[in-house]
Design an enzyme around this catalytic site. Structure first.
Site, mmCIF file in Angstrom:
data_model
loop_
_atom_site.group_PDB
_atom_site.id
_atom_site.type_symbol
_atom_site.label_atom_id
_atom_site.label_comp_id
_atom_site.label_asym_id
_atom_site.label_seq_id
_atom_site.Cartn_x
_atom_site.Cartn_y
_atom_site.Cartn_z
ATOM 1 C CG LEU A 265 -2.088 -1.008 1.174
ATOM 2 C CD1 LEU A 265 -2.872 -0.980 2.472
ATOM 3 C CD2 LEU A 265 -3.013 -0.733 -0.002
ATOM 4 N NE ARG A 269 -0.989 4.688 1.938
ATOM 5 C CZ ARG A 269 -0.795 3.931 2.999
ATOM 6 N NH1 ARG A 269 0.426 3.827 3.516
ATOM 7 N NH2 ARG A 269 -1.778 3.276 3.564
ATOM 8 C CG PHE A 407 -8.342 4.008 -4.749
ATOM 9 C CD1 PHE A 407 -9.124 2.896 -4.512
ATOM 10 C CD2 PHE A 407 -8.246 4.467 -6.048
ATOM 11 C CE1 PHE A 407 -9.800 2.260 -5.544
ATOM 12 C CE2 PHE A 407 -8.916 3.845 -7.088
ATOM 13 C CZ PHE A 407 -9.693 2.734 -6.830
ATOM 14 C CD GLU A 408 -3.239 2.210 -3.270
ATOM 15 O OE1 GLU A 408 -2.915 1.458 -2.342
ATOM 16 O OE2 GLU A 408 -3.257 1.850 -4.457
ATOM 17 N N GLY A 409 -5.794 3.450 1.516
ATOM 18 C CA GLY A 409 -5.944 3.995 2.862
ATOM 19 C C GLY A 409 -6.598 5.359 2.768
#
Length: 599
Positions: A265, A269, A407-409
Protein backbone atom coordinates in the site's frame (compact mmCIF):
# COMPACT_ATOMS: atom_id res chain seq x y z
CA UNK A 1 17.80 26.08 10.08
CA UNK A 2 21.15 25.37 8.48
CA UNK A 3 21.34 23.81 5.06
CA UNK A 4 22.44 20.20 5.06
CA UNK A 5 24.30 19.39 1.89
CA UNK A 6 25.22 16.04 0.44
CA UNK A 7 26.12 14.80 -3.00
CA UNK A 8 23.29 14.57 -5.57
CA UNK A 9 21.62 11.21 -5.23
CA UNK A 10 22.84 10.65 -1.69
CA UNK A 11 20.45 8.85 0.62
CA UNK A 12 18.25 11.18 2.67
CA UNK A 13 16.37 10.14 5.81
CA UNK A 14 12.59 10.07 5.56
CA UNK A 15 10.92 12.95 7.41
CA UNK A 16 14.18 14.89 7.66
CA UNK A 17 12.71 17.74 5.60
CA UNK A 18 11.16 19.03 8.83
CA UNK A 19 14.57 19.48 10.44
CA UNK A 20 17.01 20.12 7.62
CA UNK A 21 17.15 22.50 4.68
CA UNK A 22 18.27 20.92 1.43
CA UNK A 23 20.15 22.55 -1.45
CA UNK A 24 18.20 22.63 -4.75
CA UNK A 25 20.82 20.61 -6.63
CA UNK A 26 20.17 17.64 -4.37
CA UNK A 27 16.48 17.38 -5.30
CA UNK A 28 15.22 15.37 -8.27
CA UNK A 29 12.69 17.20 -10.45
CA UNK A 30 10.97 16.60 -13.81
CA UNK A 31 13.66 18.80 -15.35
CA UNK A 32 16.15 16.05 -14.45
CA UNK A 33 14.44 13.37 -16.54
CA UNK A 34 16.95 11.33 -18.53
CA UNK A 35 16.54 10.57 -22.22
CA UNK A 36 15.19 7.17 -21.18
CA UNK A 37 12.58 8.79 -18.92
CA UNK A 38 11.51 11.09 -21.75
CA UNK A 39 11.25 8.16 -24.16
CA UNK A 40 9.15 6.22 -21.65
CA UNK A 41 6.93 9.28 -21.18
CA UNK A 42 6.49 9.55 -24.95
CA UNK A 43 5.62 5.85 -25.25
CA UNK A 44 3.06 6.07 -22.44
CA UNK A 45 1.62 9.29 -23.88
CA UNK A 46 1.20 7.77 -27.34
CA UNK A 47 -0.38 4.66 -25.86
CA UNK A 48 -2.86 6.80 -23.93
CA UNK A 49 -3.74 8.95 -26.95
CA UNK A 50 -3.96 6.19 -29.56
CA UNK A 51 -5.24 3.24 -27.56
CA UNK A 52 -6.90 4.32 -24.30
CA UNK A 53 -8.80 7.49 -25.22
CA UNK A 54 -10.49 6.09 -28.37
CA UNK A 55 -11.83 3.19 -26.28
CA UNK A 56 -13.17 5.15 -23.31
CA UNK A 57 -16.85 4.67 -24.16
CA UNK A 58 -16.46 0.91 -24.55
CA UNK A 59 -14.71 0.64 -21.19
CA UNK A 60 -17.27 2.92 -19.53
CA UNK A 61 -19.87 0.36 -20.57
CA UNK A 62 -17.77 -2.47 -19.13
CA UNK A 63 -16.52 -4.07 -22.31
CA UNK A 64 -13.69 -5.76 -20.46
CA UNK A 65 -12.49 -7.55 -23.58
CA UNK A 66 -11.20 -4.14 -24.64
CA UNK A 67 -9.57 -3.68 -21.25
CA UNK A 68 -7.81 -7.05 -21.46
CA UNK A 69 -6.62 -6.21 -24.95
CA UNK A 70 -5.20 -2.88 -23.78
CA UNK A 71 -3.42 -4.54 -20.86
CA UNK A 72 -1.81 -6.94 -23.34
CA UNK A 73 -0.74 -4.04 -25.57
CA UNK A 74 0.68 -2.20 -22.55
CA UNK A 75 2.62 -5.38 -21.73
CA UNK A 76 3.96 -5.59 -25.28
CA UNK A 77 5.24 -2.00 -24.95
CA UNK A 78 6.94 -2.76 -21.64
CA UNK A 79 4.63 -0.43 -19.72
CA UNK A 80 3.44 -3.16 -17.34
CA UNK A 81 6.78 -4.74 -16.44
CA UNK A 82 8.78 -1.70 -15.38
CA UNK A 83 9.21 -2.89 -11.79
CA UNK A 84 9.51 -6.60 -12.55
CA UNK A 85 13.08 -8.01 -12.61
CA UNK A 86 14.54 -8.80 -16.04
CA UNK A 87 15.04 -12.41 -14.97
CA UNK A 88 11.25 -12.77 -14.81
CA UNK A 89 10.34 -10.95 -18.03
CA UNK A 90 10.30 -7.37 -16.77
CA UNK A 91 12.20 -4.16 -17.47
CA UNK A 92 13.56 -3.61 -13.94
CA UNK A 93 13.63 0.17 -14.27
CA UNK A 94 13.64 2.84 -11.58
CA UNK A 95 10.72 4.28 -9.60
CA UNK A 96 10.87 7.51 -11.62
CA UNK A 97 10.00 5.47 -14.72
CA UNK A 98 7.08 3.87 -12.88
CA UNK A 99 5.79 7.29 -11.81
CA UNK A 100 6.19 8.72 -15.32
CA UNK A 101 4.07 5.92 -16.80
CA UNK A 102 1.43 6.28 -14.07
CA UNK A 103 1.22 10.01 -14.80
CA UNK A 104 0.54 9.54 -18.53
CA UNK A 105 -1.73 6.49 -18.20
CA UNK A 106 -4.02 8.62 -15.99
CA UNK A 107 -5.71 10.41 -18.87
CA UNK A 108 -8.65 8.08 -18.31
CA UNK A 109 -9.14 7.09 -14.68
CA UNK A 110 -11.11 3.93 -15.44
CA UNK A 111 -8.21 2.28 -17.25
CA UNK A 112 -5.61 3.85 -14.95
CA UNK A 113 -7.30 2.12 -12.02
CA UNK A 114 -7.22 -1.20 -13.87
CA UNK A 115 -3.58 -0.80 -14.92
CA UNK A 116 -2.55 0.37 -11.45
CA UNK A 117 -4.33 -2.54 -9.81
CA UNK A 118 -2.59 -4.95 -12.16
CA UNK A 119 0.97 -3.57 -12.22
CA UNK A 120 1.08 -2.30 -8.65
CA UNK A 121 -0.81 -3.99 -5.87
CA UNK A 122 -1.60 -6.94 -8.15
CA UNK A 123 2.01 -7.71 -9.09
CA UNK A 124 4.41 -6.16 -6.58
CA UNK A 125 3.54 -8.49 -3.66
CA UNK A 126 4.95 -11.28 -5.81
CA UNK A 127 7.98 -9.19 -6.89
CA UNK A 128 9.00 -8.40 -3.31
CA UNK A 129 7.79 -11.43 -1.37
CA UNK A 130 7.52 -14.31 -3.81
CA UNK A 131 9.96 -17.19 -3.91
CA UNK A 132 11.79 -18.12 -7.11
CA UNK A 133 9.28 -20.77 -8.17
CA UNK A 134 6.32 -18.42 -7.66
CA UNK A 135 8.05 -15.66 -9.61
CA UNK A 136 8.94 -17.97 -12.51
CA UNK A 137 5.38 -19.23 -12.68
CA UNK A 138 3.51 -15.92 -12.64
CA UNK A 139 5.69 -12.82 -13.24
CA UNK A 140 6.48 -13.26 -16.96
CA UNK A 141 2.78 -13.60 -17.74
CA UNK A 142 1.88 -10.62 -15.53
CA UNK A 143 4.57 -8.49 -17.22
CA UNK A 144 3.27 -9.43 -20.66
CA UNK A 145 -0.36 -8.78 -19.74
CA UNK A 146 -1.23 -12.40 -20.53
CA UNK A 147 -2.73 -12.75 -17.07
CA UNK A 148 -4.12 -9.96 -14.89
CA UNK A 149 -3.39 -9.43 -11.20
CA UNK A 150 -5.58 -8.22 -8.33
CA UNK A 151 -5.21 -7.56 -4.61
CA UNK A 152 -7.82 -8.78 -2.14
CA UNK A 153 -7.41 -7.20 1.29
CA UNK A 154 -10.56 -5.24 2.17
CA UNK A 155 -13.66 -6.78 3.73
CA UNK A 156 -17.05 -5.38 4.58
CA UNK A 157 -16.04 -4.98 8.22
CA UNK A 158 -12.36 -4.14 7.71
CA UNK A 159 -11.45 -1.50 5.16
CA UNK A 160 -8.73 0.69 6.63
CA UNK A 161 -8.61 -1.66 9.65
CA UNK A 162 -7.13 -4.41 7.48
CA UNK A 163 -5.82 -6.60 10.30
CA UNK A 164 -9.38 -7.08 11.54
CA UNK A 165 -10.16 -9.36 8.60
CA UNK A 166 -12.47 -12.32 9.16
CA UNK A 167 -11.35 -14.53 6.28
CA UNK A 168 -9.86 -17.74 7.64
CA UNK A 169 -7.37 -20.29 6.32
CA UNK A 170 -7.05 -23.79 7.72
CA UNK A 171 -4.49 -26.41 6.70
CA UNK A 172 -6.26 -29.42 5.19
CA UNK A 173 -5.77 -32.80 6.84
CA UNK A 174 -3.75 -34.03 3.84
CA UNK A 175 -1.30 -31.16 4.45
CA UNK A 176 -1.13 -30.07 0.81
CA UNK A 177 -3.74 -27.30 0.73
CA UNK A 178 -5.06 -24.42 2.81
CA UNK A 179 -8.83 -24.14 2.89
CA UNK A 180 -9.90 -20.49 2.70
CA UNK A 181 -13.30 -19.17 3.74
CA UNK A 182 -14.56 -15.60 3.73
CA UNK A 183 -15.52 -12.71 1.49
CA UNK A 184 -13.49 -9.79 0.17
CA UNK A 185 -15.06 -6.51 -0.93
CA UNK A 186 -14.30 -3.78 -3.49
CA UNK A 187 -11.64 -5.77 -5.34
CA UNK A 188 -10.29 -3.91 -8.36
CA UNK A 189 -10.02 -6.06 -11.54
CA UNK A 190 -11.99 -8.89 -9.88
CA UNK A 191 -14.35 -9.27 -12.84
CA UNK A 192 -11.59 -10.50 -15.13
CA UNK A 193 -8.39 -10.98 -13.07
CA UNK A 194 -6.59 -14.32 -13.13
CA UNK A 195 -4.37 -14.10 -10.04
CA UNK A 196 -5.33 -12.66 -6.65
CA UNK A 197 -3.19 -11.84 -3.63
CA UNK A 198 -5.67 -12.80 -0.91
CA UNK A 199 -5.23 -12.16 2.80
CA UNK A 200 -6.66 -14.48 5.45
CA UNK A 201 -5.87 -15.53 9.00
CA UNK A 202 -4.42 -19.00 9.40
CA UNK A 203 -6.34 -20.68 12.23
CA UNK A 204 -8.11 -17.37 12.74
CA UNK A 205 -4.97 -15.71 14.12
CA UNK A 206 -1.96 -15.59 11.76
CA UNK A 207 -2.51 -12.89 9.11
CA UNK A 208 -1.14 -14.38 5.89
CA UNK A 209 -1.08 -13.75 2.13
CA UNK A 210 -1.96 -16.38 -0.48
CA UNK A 211 -1.63 -16.46 -4.27
CA UNK A 212 -5.05 -17.60 -5.44
CA UNK A 213 -5.86 -18.43 -9.05
CA UNK A 214 -9.30 -17.70 -10.40
CA UNK A 215 -9.94 -21.35 -11.29
CA UNK A 216 -9.12 -22.78 -7.85
CA UNK A 217 -12.02 -24.86 -6.45
CA UNK A 218 -14.18 -22.85 -4.05
CA UNK A 219 -13.26 -19.45 -5.52
CA UNK A 220 -16.01 -17.32 -7.08
CA UNK A 221 -16.71 -13.73 -8.06
CA UNK A 222 -19.74 -11.65 -7.06
CA UNK A 223 -21.54 -9.16 -9.26
CA UNK A 224 -20.07 -5.88 -10.49
CA UNK A 225 -20.53 -2.94 -8.16
CA UNK A 226 -22.46 -0.01 -9.63
CA UNK A 227 -20.02 2.78 -8.82
CA UNK A 228 -20.29 6.55 -8.85
CA UNK A 229 -17.02 6.84 -10.76
CA UNK A 230 -14.21 4.82 -12.38
CA UNK A 231 -16.94 2.89 -14.16
CA UNK A 232 -14.46 1.63 -16.72
CA UNK A 233 -12.80 -0.50 -14.05
CA UNK A 234 -14.09 -3.75 -12.60
CA UNK A 235 -14.97 -3.83 -8.90
CA UNK A 236 -16.51 -6.97 -7.41
CA UNK A 237 -16.56 -8.97 -4.19
CA UNK A 238 -14.83 -12.34 -4.16
CA UNK A 239 -16.21 -15.31 -2.28
CA UNK A 240 -14.03 -17.99 -0.70
CA UNK A 241 -16.12 -21.09 0.00
CA UNK A 242 -13.78 -23.90 1.08
CA UNK A 243 -11.35 -22.56 -1.51
CA UNK A 244 -8.42 -24.96 -1.95
CA UNK A 245 -5.06 -23.20 -2.21
CA UNK A 246 -1.86 -25.26 -2.56
CA UNK A 247 0.57 -24.79 0.32
CA UNK A 248 3.22 -23.67 -2.18
CA UNK A 249 1.00 -20.64 -2.91
CA UNK A 250 1.53 -19.11 0.52
CA UNK A 251 3.17 -15.74 -0.20
CA UNK A 252 5.92 -14.81 2.22
CA UNK A 253 5.72 -16.19 5.72
CA UNK A 254 2.76 -17.48 7.71
CA UNK A 255 1.65 -14.73 10.11
CA UNK A 256 3.65 -12.03 8.30
CA UNK A 257 0.97 -10.89 5.89
CA UNK A 258 0.81 -7.45 7.46
CA UNK A 259 4.36 -6.78 6.21
CA UNK A 260 3.18 -7.45 2.67
CA UNK A 261 -0.09 -5.52 3.00
CA UNK A 262 1.35 -2.32 4.43
CA UNK A 263 4.48 -2.16 2.27
CA UNK A 264 2.53 -2.68 -0.93
CA UNK A 265 0.00 0.00 0.00
CA UNK A 266 2.88 2.36 0.76
CA UNK A 267 4.31 1.85 -2.74
CA UNK A 268 0.86 2.33 -4.21
CA UNK A 269 0.55 5.76 -2.61
CA UNK A 270 3.26 7.48 -4.61
CA UNK A 271 1.88 5.99 -7.83
CA UNK A 272 -1.61 7.16 -6.95
CA UNK A 273 -0.14 10.63 -6.45
CA UNK A 274 1.47 10.50 -9.89
CA UNK A 275 -1.86 9.42 -11.41
CA UNK A 276 -3.65 12.28 -9.67
CA UNK A 277 -1.15 14.76 -11.13
CA UNK A 278 -1.63 13.30 -14.61
CA UNK A 279 -5.40 13.35 -14.27
CA UNK A 280 -5.34 16.94 -13.06
CA UNK A 281 -3.18 18.00 -16.01
CA UNK A 282 -5.62 16.40 -18.44
CA UNK A 283 -8.55 18.14 -16.72
CA UNK A 284 -6.81 21.53 -16.81
CA UNK A 285 -6.01 21.13 -20.50
CA UNK A 286 -9.68 20.46 -21.18
CA UNK A 287 -10.64 23.52 -19.12
CA UNK A 288 -8.22 25.76 -21.01
CA UNK A 289 -9.47 24.54 -24.37
CA UNK A 290 -13.08 25.10 -23.40
CA UNK A 291 -12.44 28.53 -21.86
CA UNK A 292 -10.69 29.71 -25.02
CA UNK A 293 -13.66 28.91 -27.28
CA UNK A 294 -16.69 29.45 -25.02
CA UNK A 295 -18.11 32.98 -25.36
CA UNK A 296 -20.24 35.02 -22.96
CA UNK A 297 -21.00 38.74 -23.06
CA UNK A 298 -19.21 38.87 -26.46
CA UNK A 299 -15.91 37.65 -24.99
CA UNK A 300 -14.31 34.26 -24.58
CA UNK A 301 -14.55 33.31 -20.92
CA UNK A 302 -10.75 32.84 -20.80
CA UNK A 303 -10.62 36.66 -20.70
CA UNK A 304 -12.60 36.86 -17.46
CA UNK A 305 -10.58 37.47 -14.32
CA UNK A 306 -12.30 34.87 -12.15
CA UNK A 307 -11.88 32.18 -14.82
CA UNK A 308 -8.23 33.11 -15.25
CA UNK A 309 -7.80 32.86 -11.50
CA UNK A 310 -9.13 29.30 -11.60
CA UNK A 311 -6.81 28.31 -14.44
CA UNK A 312 -3.82 29.82 -12.63
CA UNK A 313 -4.67 28.02 -9.41
CA UNK A 314 -5.01 24.69 -11.21
CA UNK A 315 -1.72 25.11 -13.09
CA UNK A 316 0.05 26.08 -9.87
CA UNK A 317 -1.21 23.01 -8.03
CA UNK A 318 -0.13 20.68 -10.84
CA UNK A 319 3.35 22.22 -10.77
CA UNK A 320 3.53 21.65 -7.01
CA UNK A 321 2.22 18.10 -7.43
CA UNK A 322 4.94 17.25 -9.95
CA UNK A 323 7.50 18.66 -7.53
CA UNK A 324 6.22 16.54 -4.64
CA UNK A 325 6.01 13.27 -6.56
CA UNK A 326 9.36 13.38 -8.29
CA UNK A 327 11.29 14.74 -5.30
CA UNK A 328 10.06 11.72 -3.33
CA UNK A 329 10.56 9.16 -6.08
CA UNK A 330 14.05 10.55 -6.68
CA UNK A 331 14.92 9.97 -3.02
CA UNK A 332 13.59 6.42 -3.29
CA UNK A 333 15.73 5.70 -6.33
CA UNK A 334 18.82 7.10 -4.60
CA UNK A 335 18.21 4.79 -1.64
CA UNK A 336 17.48 1.80 -3.89
CA UNK A 337 20.69 2.37 -5.87
CA UNK A 338 22.61 1.30 -2.77
CA UNK A 339 20.86 -2.10 -2.67
CA UNK A 340 22.78 -5.06 -4.09
CA UNK A 341 20.13 -6.71 -6.26
CA UNK A 342 22.08 -9.97 -6.38
CA UNK A 343 22.15 -10.35 -2.60
CA UNK A 344 19.93 -12.90 -0.88
CA UNK A 345 18.27 -10.18 1.18
CA UNK A 346 17.82 -7.76 -1.74
CA UNK A 347 14.00 -7.77 -1.51
CA UNK A 348 14.11 -7.06 2.22
CA UNK A 349 16.54 -4.17 1.78
CA UNK A 350 14.52 -2.82 -1.13
CA UNK A 351 11.38 -2.68 1.00
CA UNK A 352 13.30 -1.07 3.85
CA UNK A 353 14.57 1.62 1.47
CA UNK A 354 11.03 2.30 0.27
CA UNK A 355 9.56 2.23 3.78
CA UNK A 356 12.03 4.95 4.75
CA UNK A 357 9.77 7.35 2.83
CA UNK A 358 6.43 6.19 4.22
CA UNK A 359 5.67 9.71 5.50
CA UNK A 360 6.43 11.29 2.14
CA UNK A 361 4.33 8.66 0.30
CA UNK A 362 1.35 9.34 2.56
CA UNK A 363 1.83 13.08 2.04
CA UNK A 364 1.77 12.62 -1.74
CA UNK A 365 -1.36 10.48 -1.53
CA UNK A 366 -3.31 12.96 0.62
CA UNK A 367 -2.11 16.13 -1.08
CA UNK A 368 -2.47 14.92 -4.66
CA UNK A 369 -5.92 13.32 -4.21
CA UNK A 370 -7.28 16.52 -2.65
CA UNK A 371 -5.58 18.62 -5.32
CA UNK A 372 -7.24 16.56 -8.05
CA UNK A 373 -10.64 17.03 -6.44
CA UNK A 374 -10.10 20.79 -6.53
CA UNK A 375 -9.01 20.75 -10.18
CA UNK A 376 -11.90 18.64 -11.49
CA UNK A 377 -14.36 20.73 -9.49
CA UNK A 378 -13.08 23.99 -10.96
CA UNK A 379 -12.97 22.43 -14.44
CA UNK A 380 -16.64 21.52 -14.14
CA UNK A 381 -17.37 25.07 -12.95
CA UNK A 382 -15.67 26.51 -16.04
CA UNK A 383 -17.77 24.23 -18.26
CA UNK A 384 -20.81 25.37 -16.22
CA UNK A 385 -24.01 23.66 -17.37
CA UNK A 386 -22.17 21.64 -19.99
CA UNK A 387 -19.91 20.29 -17.27
CA UNK A 388 -22.91 18.54 -15.73
CA UNK A 389 -23.64 16.65 -18.94
CA UNK A 390 -22.14 13.23 -19.62
CA UNK A 391 -20.99 13.95 -23.17
CA UNK A 392 -18.43 16.48 -21.89
CA UNK A 393 -15.22 15.30 -20.16
CA UNK A 394 -15.66 17.41 -17.02
CA UNK A 395 -18.54 15.28 -15.71
CA UNK A 396 -16.70 11.98 -15.86
CA UNK A 397 -13.48 13.42 -14.41
CA UNK A 398 -15.46 14.86 -11.50
CA UNK A 399 -16.98 11.47 -10.66
CA UNK A 400 -13.79 9.53 -11.21
CA UNK A 401 -11.65 11.71 -8.94
CA UNK A 402 -13.59 11.13 -5.75
CA UNK A 403 -12.37 7.59 -5.06
CA UNK A 404 -8.74 8.68 -4.69
CA UNK A 405 -9.33 10.03 -1.19
CA UNK A 406 -10.47 6.51 -0.21
CA UNK A 407 -8.03 4.37 -2.23
CA UNK A 408 -4.74 3.17 -0.65
CA UNK A 409 -5.94 4.00 2.86
CA UNK A 410 -8.37 6.87 3.43
CA UNK A 411 -6.91 10.36 3.72
CA UNK A 412 -7.91 10.36 7.38
CA UNK A 413 -5.89 7.19 8.00
CA UNK A 414 -2.96 8.60 6.04
CA UNK A 415 -2.99 11.78 8.11
CA UNK A 416 -2.70 9.66 11.25
CA UNK A 417 0.08 7.66 9.59
CA UNK A 418 2.03 10.86 8.84
CA UNK A 419 2.01 12.18 12.39
CA UNK A 420 2.21 8.76 14.02
CA UNK A 421 5.15 7.62 11.92
CA UNK A 422 7.08 10.82 12.60
CA UNK A 423 6.50 10.50 16.35
CA UNK A 424 7.46 6.82 16.24
CA UNK A 425 10.72 7.63 14.48
CA UNK A 426 11.38 10.43 16.94
CA UNK A 427 10.81 8.18 19.95
CA UNK A 428 13.07 5.54 18.40
CA UNK A 429 15.90 7.99 17.87
CA UNK A 430 15.75 7.74 14.06
CA UNK A 431 14.61 11.33 13.66
CA UNK A 432 15.88 14.12 15.89
CA UNK A 433 12.43 15.64 16.19
CA UNK A 434 12.28 16.09 19.96
CA UNK A 435 15.69 17.85 20.24
CA UNK A 436 14.63 20.15 17.40
CA UNK A 437 11.36 20.98 19.19
CA UNK A 438 13.24 21.69 22.44
CA UNK A 439 15.75 23.89 20.63
CA UNK A 440 12.92 25.83 18.99
CA UNK A 441 11.06 26.24 22.31
CA UNK A 442 14.23 27.66 23.90
CA UNK A 443 14.66 29.96 20.92
CA UNK A 444 11.13 31.37 20.92
CA UNK A 445 11.10 31.90 24.68
CA UNK A 446 14.32 33.93 24.45
CA UNK A 447 12.60 36.51 22.27
CA UNK A 448 12.75 37.63 18.61
CA UNK A 449 15.94 37.03 16.66
CA UNK A 450 17.12 38.53 13.42
CA UNK A 451 17.55 35.09 11.81
CA UNK A 452 19.87 34.12 8.98
CA UNK A 453 20.34 36.47 6.06
CA UNK A 454 19.05 35.00 2.82
CA UNK A 455 19.82 36.47 -0.60
CA UNK A 456 19.11 35.73 -4.21
CA UNK A 457 16.03 34.58 -6.10
CA UNK A 458 13.06 33.72 -3.89
CA UNK A 459 14.88 34.93 -0.77
CA UNK A 460 11.64 35.86 0.99
CA UNK A 461 10.13 32.51 0.09
CA UNK A 462 13.14 30.70 1.58
CA UNK A 463 12.52 32.58 4.81
CA UNK A 464 8.84 31.66 4.61
CA UNK A 465 9.60 27.95 4.36
CA UNK A 466 11.97 28.20 7.33
CA UNK A 467 9.22 29.94 9.30
CA UNK A 468 6.69 27.28 8.28
CA UNK A 469 8.97 24.55 9.65
CA UNK A 470 9.37 26.42 12.92
CA UNK A 471 5.63 26.91 13.17
CA UNK A 472 5.06 23.20 12.61
CA UNK A 473 7.62 22.24 15.26
CA UNK A 474 6.19 24.77 17.69
CA UNK A 475 2.63 23.44 17.35
CA UNK A 476 3.81 19.82 17.52
CA UNK A 477 5.86 20.67 20.61
CA UNK A 478 2.91 22.32 22.35
CA UNK A 479 0.73 19.30 21.57
CA UNK A 480 3.23 16.67 22.73
CA UNK A 481 3.92 18.65 25.90
CA UNK A 482 0.21 18.61 26.72
CA UNK A 483 -0.70 15.06 25.74
CA UNK A 484 2.64 13.23 26.01
CA UNK A 485 2.19 9.52 25.15
CA UNK A 486 -1.58 9.96 24.82
CA UNK A 487 -1.32 12.18 21.75
CA UNK A 488 -2.25 9.32 19.41
CA UNK A 489 -5.70 9.34 21.03
CA UNK A 490 -6.18 12.97 19.92
CA UNK A 491 -7.04 12.46 16.28
CA UNK A 492 -8.01 16.07 15.59
CA UNK A 493 -4.63 17.27 16.84
CA UNK A 494 -2.81 14.50 14.97
CA UNK A 495 -4.67 15.52 11.81
CA UNK A 496 -3.82 19.20 12.24
CA UNK A 497 -0.13 18.37 12.73
CA UNK A 498 -0.28 16.24 9.58
CA UNK A 499 -1.81 19.14 7.64
CA UNK A 500 1.12 21.34 8.68
CA UNK A 501 3.66 18.66 7.77
CA UNK A 502 2.00 18.16 4.37
CA UNK A 503 2.15 21.86 3.54
CA UNK A 504 5.76 22.20 4.73
CA UNK A 505 6.85 19.39 2.42
CA UNK A 506 4.87 20.83 -0.51
CA UNK A 507 6.23 24.33 0.10
CA UNK A 508 9.84 23.22 0.25
CA UNK A 509 9.53 20.84 -2.71
CA UNK A 510 8.18 23.49 -5.06
CA UNK A 511 10.62 26.11 -3.76
CA UNK A 512 13.65 23.89 -4.35
CA UNK A 513 12.44 22.92 -7.83
CA UNK A 514 11.97 26.54 -8.82
CA UNK A 515 15.35 27.58 -7.40
CA UNK A 516 16.92 24.77 -9.43
CA UNK A 517 15.15 25.93 -12.62
CA UNK A 518 16.16 29.54 -12.01
CA UNK A 519 19.77 28.53 -11.41
CA UNK A 520 19.91 26.49 -14.62
CA UNK A 521 17.85 28.72 -16.94
CA UNK A 522 18.01 32.17 -15.41
CA UNK A 523 15.45 34.16 -13.45
CA UNK A 524 13.72 35.50 -16.56
CA UNK A 525 13.15 32.04 -18.05
CA UNK A 526 11.85 30.86 -14.68
CA UNK A 527 9.28 33.67 -14.39
CA UNK A 528 6.21 31.40 -14.45
CA UNK A 529 7.60 28.83 -11.97
CA UNK A 530 8.61 31.72 -9.70
CA UNK A 531 5.08 33.16 -9.88
CA UNK A 532 3.57 29.73 -9.13
CA UNK A 533 5.89 29.25 -6.18
CA UNK A 534 5.01 32.60 -4.68
CA UNK A 535 1.29 31.99 -5.07
CA UNK A 536 1.46 28.54 -3.52
CA UNK A 537 3.69 29.48 -0.60
CA UNK A 538 1.44 32.39 0.28
CA UNK A 539 -1.71 30.26 0.50
CA UNK A 540 0.10 27.33 2.15
CA UNK A 541 1.41 29.56 4.92
CA UNK A 542 -2.14 30.65 5.67
CA UNK A 543 -3.16 26.98 6.02
CA UNK A 544 -0.25 26.24 8.33
CA UNK A 545 -1.06 29.20 10.54
CA UNK A 546 -4.71 28.12 10.71
CA UNK A 547 -3.74 24.57 11.77
CA UNK A 548 -1.32 25.95 14.36
CA UNK A 549 -4.07 28.12 15.84
CA UNK A 550 -6.35 25.09 16.05
CA UNK A 551 -3.74 23.11 17.96
CA UNK A 552 -2.70 25.91 20.33
CA UNK A 553 -6.33 26.68 21.20
CA UNK A 554 -6.79 23.03 22.15
CA UNK A 555 -3.67 22.60 24.29
CA UNK A 556 -3.52 25.92 26.14
CA UNK A 557 -5.77 28.43 27.90
CA UNK A 558 -5.52 31.62 29.95
CA UNK A 559 -2.09 33.25 30.13
CA UNK A 560 -0.44 30.27 28.47
CA UNK A 561 -2.79 30.57 25.49
CA UNK A 562 -2.03 34.27 25.14
CA UNK A 563 1.71 33.62 25.34
CA UNK A 564 1.61 30.84 22.78
CA UNK A 565 -0.58 32.85 20.42
CA UNK A 566 1.94 35.72 20.59
CA UNK A 567 4.72 33.30 19.65
CA UNK A 568 2.57 31.84 16.88
CA UNK A 569 1.90 35.29 15.40
CA UNK A 570 5.62 36.10 15.50
CA UNK A 571 6.57 32.88 13.72
CA UNK A 572 3.82 33.27 11.11
CA UNK A 573 4.51 36.93 10.36
CA UNK A 574 5.14 37.64 6.68
CA UNK A 575 4.34 40.31 4.13
CA UNK A 576 1.52 39.56 1.69
CA UNK A 577 2.28 39.13 -1.99
CA UNK A 578 0.19 40.36 -4.90
CA UNK A 579 -1.34 37.02 -5.82
CA UNK A 580 -3.84 38.64 -8.19
CA UNK A 581 -1.02 39.92 -10.43
CA UNK A 582 0.91 36.65 -10.12
CA UNK A 583 -2.12 34.58 -11.08
CA UNK A 584 -2.75 36.82 -14.09
CA UNK A 585 0.84 36.16 -15.18
CA UNK A 586 0.39 32.39 -14.81
CA UNK A 587 -2.99 32.38 -16.56
CA UNK A 588 -1.63 34.41 -19.48
CA UNK A 589 1.00 31.76 -20.16
CA UNK A 590 -1.23 28.68 -19.94
CA UNK A 591 -3.95 30.31 -22.06
CA UNK A 592 -1.37 31.35 -24.63
CA UNK A 593 0.03 27.80 -24.78
CA UNK A 594 -3.43 26.24 -24.77
CA UNK A 595 -2.35 23.66 -22.18
CA UNK A 596 -0.38 23.25 -18.97
CA UNK A 597 3.24 24.39 -19.24
CA UNK A 598 5.94 26.43 -17.54
CA UNK A 599 7.04 28.74 -20.35
Amino acid sequence: MATTSSAPGASISGGSFLLEARPPEEIFTPEDFSEQHLLIAQTAEEFAQKEIIPNIEKMEHKDFSVTRDLLKKAGDLGLSGVEIPEAYGGMELDKVSAAVIADHIAKYAGFATTWGGHTGIGTLPLVYFGNDEQKKKYLPKLAAGEIVGAYALSEASSGSDALNCRSRATLASEGKHYILNGEKMWITNAGFADLFTVFAKVDGEKFTAFLVERNFPGFSIGGEEHKMGIRGSSTCPIILNDCKVPVENVLGEIGRGHIIAFNILNIGRFKLGAMCVGGARESLNNAIGYAKQRKAFKKVIADFGLVREKLANMATLIYVGESLVFRTVGMMDAALAAVDKSAADAAKKTLKAIEEYAVECSIIKVWASEMLDYVVDETLQIYAGYGFVEEYPAERAYRDARINRIFEGTNEINRLIITGFLLKRAMGGQLALMPAIKQLMDEVLSGPSSGEEVEGVLAEEQKLVASAKKLGLFAAGAATQKYMMQIEQQQEVMGAIADMVIEVYAMESVLLRTMKIASAQGESAAAVPIAMTRVYLSQAMDKIESSARKIVADVADGDMLRTQMAILRRLAKHDPVNTIALRQQIAEKVIERGRYGLS
